[in-house]
Design a protein around this motif. Sequence first.
Motif, PDB file in Angstrom:
ATOM      1  N   MET A  59      58.607  47.645  60.699  1.00 20.44           N
ATOM      2  CA  MET A  59      59.614  48.538  61.124  1.00 20.44           C
ATOM      3  C   MET A  59      60.661  47.804  61.230  1.00 20.44           C
ATOM      4  O   MET A  59      60.833  46.463  61.079  1.00 20.44           O
ATOM      5  N   ALA A  60      61.854  48.370  60.903  1.00 22.20           N
ATOM      6  CA  ALA A  60      63.035  47.562  60.851  1.00 22.20           C
ATOM      7  C   ALA A  60      64.049  47.812  62.271  1.00 22.20           C
ATOM      8  O   ALA A  60      64.033  48.979  62.659  1.00 22.20           O
ATOM      9  N   ASP A  61      64.919  46.677  62.322  1.00 24.75           N
ATOM     10  CA  ASP A  61      65.885  47.175  63.567  1.00 24.75           C
ATOM     11  C   ASP A  61      67.005  47.941  62.884  1.00 24.75           C
ATOM     12  O   ASP A  61      67.087  48.531  61.780  1.00 24.75           O
ATOM     13  N   GLU A  62      68.216  48.162  63.679  1.00 21.50           N
ATOM     14  CA  GLU A  62      69.395  48.851  63.180  1.00 21.50           C
ATOM     15  C   GLU A  62      70.065  48.464  62.012  1.00 21.50           C
ATOM     16  O   GLU A  62      70.456  49.057  61.079  1.00 21.50           O
ATOM     17  N   SER A  63      69.852  47.024  61.821  1.00 25.18           N
ATOM     18  CA  SER A  63      70.477  46.478  60.590  1.00 25.18           C
ATOM     19  C   SER A  63      69.411  46.658  59.473  1.00 25.18           C
ATOM     20  O   SER A  63      69.831  46.338  58.392  1.00 25.18           O
ATOM     21  N   GLY A  64      68.154  46.884  59.547  1.00 22.66           N
ATOM     22  CA  GLY A  64      67.277  46.921  58.577  1.00 22.66           C
ATOM     23  C   GLY A  64      66.528  45.698  57.930  1.00 22.66           C
ATOM     24  O   GLY A  64      66.048  45.701  56.997  1.00 22.66           O
ATOM     25  N   ILE A  65      66.901  44.618  58.802  1.00 25.92           N
ATOM     26  CA  ILE A  65      66.458  43.395  58.124  1.00 25.92           C
ATOM     27  C   ILE A  65      65.392  42.760  58.987  1.00 25.92           C
ATOM     28  O   ILE A  65      64.565  41.921  58.518  1.00 25.92           O
ATOM     29  N   PHE A  66      65.001  43.413  60.342  1.00 25.86           N
ATOM     30  CA  PHE A  66      63.759  42.709  61.004  1.00 25.86           C
ATOM     31  C   PHE A  66      62.312  43.419  60.591  1.00 25.86           C
ATOM     32  O   PHE A  66      62.269  44.398  60.547  1.00 25.86           O
ATOM     33  N   PRO A  67      61.582  42.720  60.012  1.00 25.16           N
ATOM     34  CA  PRO A  67      60.378  43.543  59.303  1.00 25.16           C
ATOM     35  C   PRO A  67      59.462  44.062  60.513  1.00 25.16           C
ATOM     36  O   PRO A  67      58.571  45.081  60.119  1.00 25.16           O
ATOM     37  N   GLY A  68      59.597  43.629  61.681  1.00 25.65           N
ATOM     38  CA  GLY A  68      58.741  44.341  62.897  1.00 25.65           C
ATOM     39  C   GLY A  68      57.317  43.933  62.836  1.00 25.65           C
ATOM     40  O   GLY A  68      56.611  44.938  63.478  1.00 25.65           O
ATOM     41  N   ILE A  69      56.742  42.976  62.167  1.00 29.07           N
ATOM     42  CA  ILE A  69      55.314  42.791  62.283  1.00 29.07           C
ATOM     43  C   ILE A  69      54.973  41.644  63.081  1.00 29.07           C
ATOM     44  O   ILE A  69      55.492  40.451  63.016  1.00 29.07           O
ATOM     45  N   HIS A  70      54.123  41.923  64.254  1.00 26.47           N
ATOM     46  CA  HIS A  70      53.601  40.841  65.096  1.00 26.47           C
ATOM     47  C   HIS A  70      52.073  40.856  65.086  1.00 26.47           C
ATOM     48  O   HIS A  70      51.681  41.845  65.654  1.00 26.47           O
ATOM     49  N   GLU A  71      51.244  39.999  64.572  1.00 23.80           N
ATOM     50  CA  GLU A  71      49.749  39.833  64.190  1.00 23.80           C
ATOM     51  C   GLU A  71      49.156  39.621  65.525  1.00 23.80           C
ATOM     52  O   GLU A  71      47.923  39.656  65.481  1.00 23.80           O
ATOM     53  N   VAL A 160      46.180  35.240  68.353  1.00 21.45           N
ATOM     54  CA  VAL A 160      45.685  36.120  67.367  1.00 21.45           C
ATOM     55  C   VAL A 160      44.153  36.207  67.296  1.00 21.45           C
ATOM     56  O   VAL A 160      43.435  35.236  67.591  1.00 21.45           O
ATOM     57  N   VAL A 161      43.741  37.666  67.089  1.00 17.35           N
ATOM     58  CA  VAL A 161      42.302  37.869  66.598  1.00 17.35           C
ATOM     59  C   VAL A 161      42.020  38.250  65.387  1.00 17.35           C
ATOM     60  O   VAL A 161      42.946  38.996  64.760  1.00 17.35           O
TER      61      VAL A 161
END
Length: 218
Positions: A59-71, A160-161
């Motif tokens: 997923m992206a933030d309002e700027s569209g640059i944050f990938p938003g993956i947290h494993e 992480v698992v």
Amino acid sequence: MIVVLSVLALSSCACGKTHRHLLHGWVVEYHGESRDPVPDIFLPPAAPSIQQRFQPLSMADESGIFPGIHEGIDVSGRVADPVVAAADGIVTESHRSWAWENQVRIDHGSNENGYDVQTLYVHLDERLVTIGDRVRRGQQIGTVGITGMAAGDPLHLHFVVYVRPTGVASGRWSEANPHLYWSDGIGKVTCYQPERDYPFAPLRLTYPLPCRRPQGVQ
């Protein structure tokens, strides 16, 4: 007593300033809206807070640059706080890398669904185990730190698992939601208690940082 905590959708700036000192009993997010498929997390008040939840989708933030993956999940701590094994197992990695610096990985064998399960503990200040060591649930394997380029703020343990089909030695490990594997059930963060009997099967996990002991209990 276990309490149900509503997850707070906060920006990284807000969480870093407002919630960095909430070290116990809170589930907070500093990277926006969660897409965690486990929407409700039951966190004991004595458990170190979760500073960021599992994010399985991009997923992206309002700027569209944050990938938003947290494993994995980020668990609050202070430098030198003990980090403990989430279940019995064998240490498969204990080394340093440029991004995560000090890290320990433990193989816990297979679960009832036909998957091998491993756990990873990242940004450690100190590693107290070596490859090949057999560890027991609740055994200290390291200490909380802020090592590695990806450590960031607030101070935390990145946990992480990993899972892969049993018997596929060359198969790729996939990140799994830790909240699916707690001993007390899905979404029910389980503090390790040395006096409690944890069955070997089914394979379930306990929290990788110790919870506060009740007053008067040594």
